[in-house]
Design a protein around this motif. Structure first.
Motif, PDB file in Angstrom:
ATOM      1  N   ARG A  32      39.807   4.715  43.657  1.00 33.24           N
ATOM      2  CA  ARG A  32      39.674   6.139  42.962  1.00 33.24           C
ATOM      3  C   ARG A  32      40.572   6.949  42.672  1.00 33.24           C
ATOM      4  O   ARG A  32      40.959   7.679  41.623  1.00 33.24           O
ATOM      5  N   ILE A  33      41.626   6.810  43.281  1.00 30.98           N
ATOM      6  CA  ILE A  33      42.951   7.350  43.100  1.00 30.98           C
ATOM      7  C   ILE A  33      43.567   6.903  41.733  1.00 30.98           C
ATOM      8  O   ILE A  33      43.894   7.636  40.872  1.00 30.98           O
ATOM      9  N   TYR A  34      43.707   5.636  41.403  1.00 30.37           N
ATOM     10  CA  TYR A  34      43.988   4.860  40.391  1.00 30.37           C
ATOM     11  C   TYR A  34      43.453   5.449  39.310  1.00 30.37           C
ATOM     12  O   TYR A  34      43.936   5.759  38.175  1.00 30.37           O
TER      13      TYR A  34
ATOM     14  N   LEU B 248      61.285  17.599  50.688  1.00 25.47           N
ATOM     15  CA  LEU B 248      60.493  16.794  51.469  1.00 25.47           C
ATOM     16  C   LEU B 248      59.233  18.108  52.081  1.00 25.47           C
ATOM     17  O   LEU B 248      59.685  18.979  52.728  1.00 25.47           O
ATOM     18  N   ASN B 249      58.117  18.159  51.446  1.00 24.77           N
ATOM     19  CA  ASN B 249      56.902  19.123  51.960  1.00 24.77           C
ATOM     20  C   ASN B 249      55.726  18.702  52.662  1.00 24.77           C
ATOM     21  O   ASN B 249      55.656  17.527  52.210  1.00 24.77           O
ATOM     22  N   PHE B 250      55.519  19.284  53.810  1.00 25.62           N
ATOM     23  CA  PHE B 250      54.378  18.657  54.706  1.00 25.62           C
ATOM     24  C   PHE B 250      53.072  19.255  54.358  1.00 25.62           C
ATOM     25  O   PHE B 250      53.225  20.436  54.799  1.00 25.62           O
ATOM     26  N   VAL B 251      52.323  18.753  53.730  1.00 21.71           N
ATOM     27  CA  VAL B 251      50.957  19.425  53.526  1.00 21.71           C
ATOM     28  C   VAL B 251      49.666  18.393  54.052  1.00 21.71           C
ATOM     29  O   VAL B 251      48.929  17.990  53.159  1.00 21.71           O
ATOM     30  N   PRO B 252      49.513  18.656  55.470  1.00 20.57           N
ATOM     31  CA  PRO B 252      48.338  17.746  55.853  1.00 20.57           C
ATOM     32  C   PRO B 252      47.202  18.601  55.472  1.00 20.57           C
ATOM     33  O   PRO B 252      47.050  19.761  54.961  1.00 20.57           O
ATOM     34  N   GLY B 253      45.903  17.827  55.585  1.00 23.39           N
ATOM     35  CA  GLY B 253      44.817  18.492  54.999  1.00 23.39           C
ATOM     36  C   GLY B 253      43.660  17.689  54.702  1.00 23.39           C
ATOM     37  O   GLY B 253      43.823  16.166  54.992  1.00 23.39           O
ATOM     38  N   ASP B 254      42.419  18.135  54.410  1.00 23.29           N
ATOM     39  CA  ASP B 254      41.367  17.315  54.007  1.00 23.29           C
ATOM     40  C   ASP B 254      41.570  16.199  53.053  1.00 23.29           C
ATOM     41  O   ASP B 254      42.277  16.741  51.885  1.00 23.29           O
ATOM     42  N   PRO B 255      41.227  15.057  53.180  1.00 22.81           N
ATOM     43  CA  PRO B 255      41.586  14.055  52.126  1.00 22.81           C
ATOM     44  C   PRO B 255      41.068  14.318  51.007  1.00 22.81           C
ATOM     45  O   PRO B 255      41.663  14.156  49.575  1.00 22.81           O
ATOM     46  N   VAL B 256      39.888  14.907  50.683  1.00 18.23           N
ATOM     47  CA  VAL B 256      39.229  15.324  49.286  1.00 18.23           C
ATOM     48  C   VAL B 256      39.884  16.496  48.908  1.00 18.23           C
ATOM     49  O   VAL B 256      40.456  16.663  47.782  1.00 18.23           O
ATOM     50  N   GLU B 257      39.711  17.622  49.621  1.00 20.91           N
ATOM     51  CA  GLU B 257      40.241  18.727  49.246  1.00 20.91           C
ATOM     52  C   GLU B 257      41.775  18.826  48.733  1.00 20.91           C
ATOM     53  O   GLU B 257      41.969  19.307  47.738  1.00 20.91           O
ATOM     54  N   ILE B 258      42.534  18.531  49.580  1.00 25.59           N
ATOM     55  CA  ILE B 258      43.948  18.431  49.240  1.00 25.59           C
ATOM     56  C   ILE B 258      44.457  17.159  48.477  1.00 25.59           C
ATOM     57  O   ILE B 258      45.177  16.987  47.526  1.00 25.59           O
TER      58      ILE B 258
ATOM     59  N   GLU C  60      42.933  14.756  46.782  1.00 25.30           N
ATOM     60  CA  GLU C  60      42.441  14.519  45.397  1.00 25.30           C
ATOM     61  C   GLU C  60      43.129  15.719  44.604  1.00 25.30           C
ATOM     62  O   GLU C  60      43.392  15.677  43.302  1.00 25.30           O
ATOM     63  N   TYR C  61      43.323  16.981  45.122  1.00 29.01           N
ATOM     64  CA  TYR C  61      43.916  18.029  44.312  1.00 29.01           C
ATOM     65  C   TYR C  61      45.319  17.672  43.881  1.00 29.01           C
ATOM     66  O   TYR C  61      45.658  17.960  42.674  1.00 29.01           O
ATOM     67  N   LEU C  62      46.243  17.235  44.932  1.00 25.09           N
ATOM     68  CA  LEU C  62      47.371  16.595  44.752  1.00 25.09           C
ATOM     69  C   LEU C  62      47.554  15.463  43.610  1.00 25.09           C
ATOM     70  O   LEU C  62      48.396  15.540  42.762  1.00 25.09           O
ATOM     71  N   VAL C  63      46.415  14.647  43.739  1.00 24.35           N
ATOM     72  CA  VAL C  63      46.548  13.517  42.782  1.00 24.35           C
ATOM     73  C   VAL C  63      46.264  14.168  41.215  1.00 24.35           C
ATOM     74  O   VAL C  63      46.892  13.403  40.348  1.00 24.35           O
TER      75      VAL C  63
END
Ligand SMILES: NC(=O)c1ccc[n+]([C@@H]2O[C@H](COP(=O)([O-])OP(=O)(O)OC[C@H]3O[C@@H](n4cnc5c(N)ncnc54)[C@H](O)[C@@H]3O)[C@@H](O)[C@H]2O)c1
Ligand SMILES: N[C@@H](CCC=O)C(=O)O
Length: 515
Positions: free
Chosen positions: A265-267, A231-241, A243-246
């Motif tokens: 949008r994610i879908y 389990l990794n915890f990666v808070p951040g900016d919704p778009v920067e992080i 969308e990058y993760l998606v």
């Protein structure tokens, strides 16, 4: 052998001892406000210069905590850690994985008031709502642990002479979990532990307004025995992080809960196959609602008014399940409106730190401005009967608001407001009431208040929602009792807290062996 699942009981705050214990928890949480929380990648605590600042929505001068923000380089590092950890975690005995959830549930139960008190401060939840949120988080862990044990050997299929067949479930891979702030403990925990217990590894990106409770949960999972990198915890900016993760080619599963705009949008993004990607991404997207309480002409009118009030104004209407539309048979319309207004007059709005306040603030300035904007629209579209005022001088408080005589196609009857605003709409008969109830793009929850058995059957067949309730409010689903998820633009109908949920986090494998 585990005991049968039962949902976590809610705390009765009328009992003096419970009230005192909760006050103590609030004092304890208040004494520890303002701390800094790190990212967690492969078990390592990483602090960055850029921070999310979590603020008390009831008192914007109070900082709940600061939380380090990940950048794309750290997101990559977390994906690598999760990919590496997946190779061992996927091979763990499912029962051992379930035991970690049982331990985590026990730990959270022992610190239940502390988690709930933090929800009061960070999410602006009144005591009762905060207590239910933490109870639901415990329920998710208890329920999914048992479900995993039940699924560990797969499901039976037929074998025949000279051939043994098996049908089993295996994990998918690296999962990105993107929860909302409104069930900051329950949904964050439920959507994280489901991929974990099924053998996937997780990157948790919490919602911006509520990262501190998520940081506390990540620590708790580590204490419960979760290995590094799982389990990794990666808070951040919704778009920067986010969308990058998606978009990342190594992401296998995305579990999103939030608005329709972000979910769709994610879908869409997840459908794109990136270079180096050898799989199609699985997406769970649970989104918004525009939920209706229908009142029939022969209904218990007191029950109808109570159900409308609870559905519309519980947690200031900030639930995807909130009943923001009351569609009422013309014969009882005036009476139900009058009874509801009388009940609303008794609602106390204020800092949820204090038990006497039934309704707290909305989450932030953006939400406050959006809801007040809808109240202005409502004044054009209907008759303001009660409420309509807001005060953001100290926190984000909005009075419970009722608009009457609203047309079915009005904006306040169609768009998710996500605040304490309900529109009343008159129907000439039960058929028309159902038609109006169905005339939104959403299909999450609905309630019908009626004594008419034939109308109940009609609603079961024709009211197009994922969670349908009779003679009660349309909020408050309980894990294991009311599997939760919506139709239409409310999402993928994943039914969190239900028997089909875990399977969405796994791939089924058929094994056929010749003797
Ligand atoms: N159906 C359900 O079970 C359910 C449950 C709770 C809330 N909701 C819905 O959630 C909404 C309220 O929550 P919210 O305000 O947190 O929703 P939101 O869509 O703004 O945010 C949800 C999550 O998505 C992240 N996010 C935002 N933009 C993103 C992007 N471009 N890419 C990736 N991630 C991104 C946010 O940081 C947050 O973690 C309401 O619409 C409510 O109905 C639905
Ligand atoms: N499961 C919750 C709603 C979650 C969305 O906000 C309920 O049933 O009220």
């Amino acid at each position: 052998m585990t005991t049968p699942y039962q949902h976590e009981p809610f705390t009765n705050f009328q009992v003096e001892e419970n009230r005192r214990a909760f006050e103590e928890a609030l004092n304890k949480v208040e004494a520890s406000l303002g701390q800094d929380y790190s990212l967690v990648i492969d078990g390592e605590r990483i602090s960055t210069d850029e921070k999310l600042v979590s603020v008390n929505p009831a008192n914007t001068n109070e900082i709940i905590g600061t939380v380090s923000k990940a950048n794309q380089e750290l997101a990559d590092k977390a994906i690598e850690a999760a990919s590496k950890a997946f190779e061992s975690w996927r091979k763990w005995d499912p029962v051992a994985r379930a035991e970690i959830l049982f331990r985590a549930a026990a730990k959270m139960r022992r610190r239940k008031h502390e988690f709930s008190a933090l929800l009061v401060k960070e999410a602006g939840k009144p005591w009762k709502e905060a207590d239910a949120d933490t109870a639901e988080a415990i329920d998710f862990m208890e329920y999914y642990a048992r479900q995993m044990i039940a699924l560990k050997d797969g499901k039976p299929v037929n074998s025949r002479e000279g051939e043994i067949n098996k049908y089993i479930y295996q994990p998918i891979g690296v999962s990105v979990v993107i929860p909302p702030w409104n069930f900051a403990c329950a949904i964050m925990v439920g959507t994280t532990v489901a991929p974990l217990v099924t053998g996937n590894t997780v990157l948790l990106k919490p919602a911006e307004p509520t990262p501190v409770i998520a940081a506390k949960f990540v620590n708790l999972m580590e204490e419960a025995g979760l290995p590094k990198g799982v389990l990794n915890f990666v808070p951040g900016d919704p778009v920067e992080i986010g969308e990058y993760l998606v978009d990342h080619p190594k992401t296998a599963l995305i579990s999103f809960t939030g608005s329709r705009a972000v979910g769709t949008r994610i879908y869409q993004r997840a459908a794109i196959v990136h270079e180096g990607q050898f799989h199609l991404k699985r997406v769970i997207a649970e989104m918004g609602g525009k939920d209706t309480v229908v009142v029939d002409k022969d209904a218990d009118l007191d029950l109808a008014a109570e159900s409308i009030l609870t559905s519309a104004f519980g947690f200031s209407g900030q639930k995807c399940s909130a009943g923001s539309r009351a569609v009422i048979h013309q014969d009882v319309y005036d009476a139900v409106l009058e009874k509801t207004v009388q009940l609303v007059k008794d609602i106390t709005v204020g800092d949820p730190r204090f038990q006497e306040n039934w309704m707290g603030p909305v989450i932030n300035q953006k939400a406050f401005d959006k809801i007040m904007g809808y109240i202005e629209i409502g004044k054009e579209e209907g008759r303001l009967v009660i409420g309509g005022e807001g005060d953001d001088s100290k926190g984000y408080f909005i009075q419970p608001t009722i608009f009457a005589d609203v047309a079915p196609d009005a904006r306040i009857m169609q768009e998710e407001i996500f605040g304490p605003v309900v529109a009343f709409c008159k129907a000439k008969d039960f058929d028309e009431a159902l038609e109006i109830a169905n005339n939104t793009e959403y299909g999450l929850t609905g309630a019908v208040i009626t004594r008419n058995a034939e109308h109940m059957e009609r609603a079961k067949r024709d009211f197009h929602v994922g969670n349908l309730y009779f003679n009660r409010n349309c909020t408050g689903a309980i894990v294991g009792y009311h599997p939760f998820g919506g139709f239409k633009m409310s999402g993928t109908d994943s039914k969190a807290g239900g028997p089909d949920y875990l399977i969405l986090h796994m791939q089924a494998k058929t094994i056929s062996q010749m003797l």
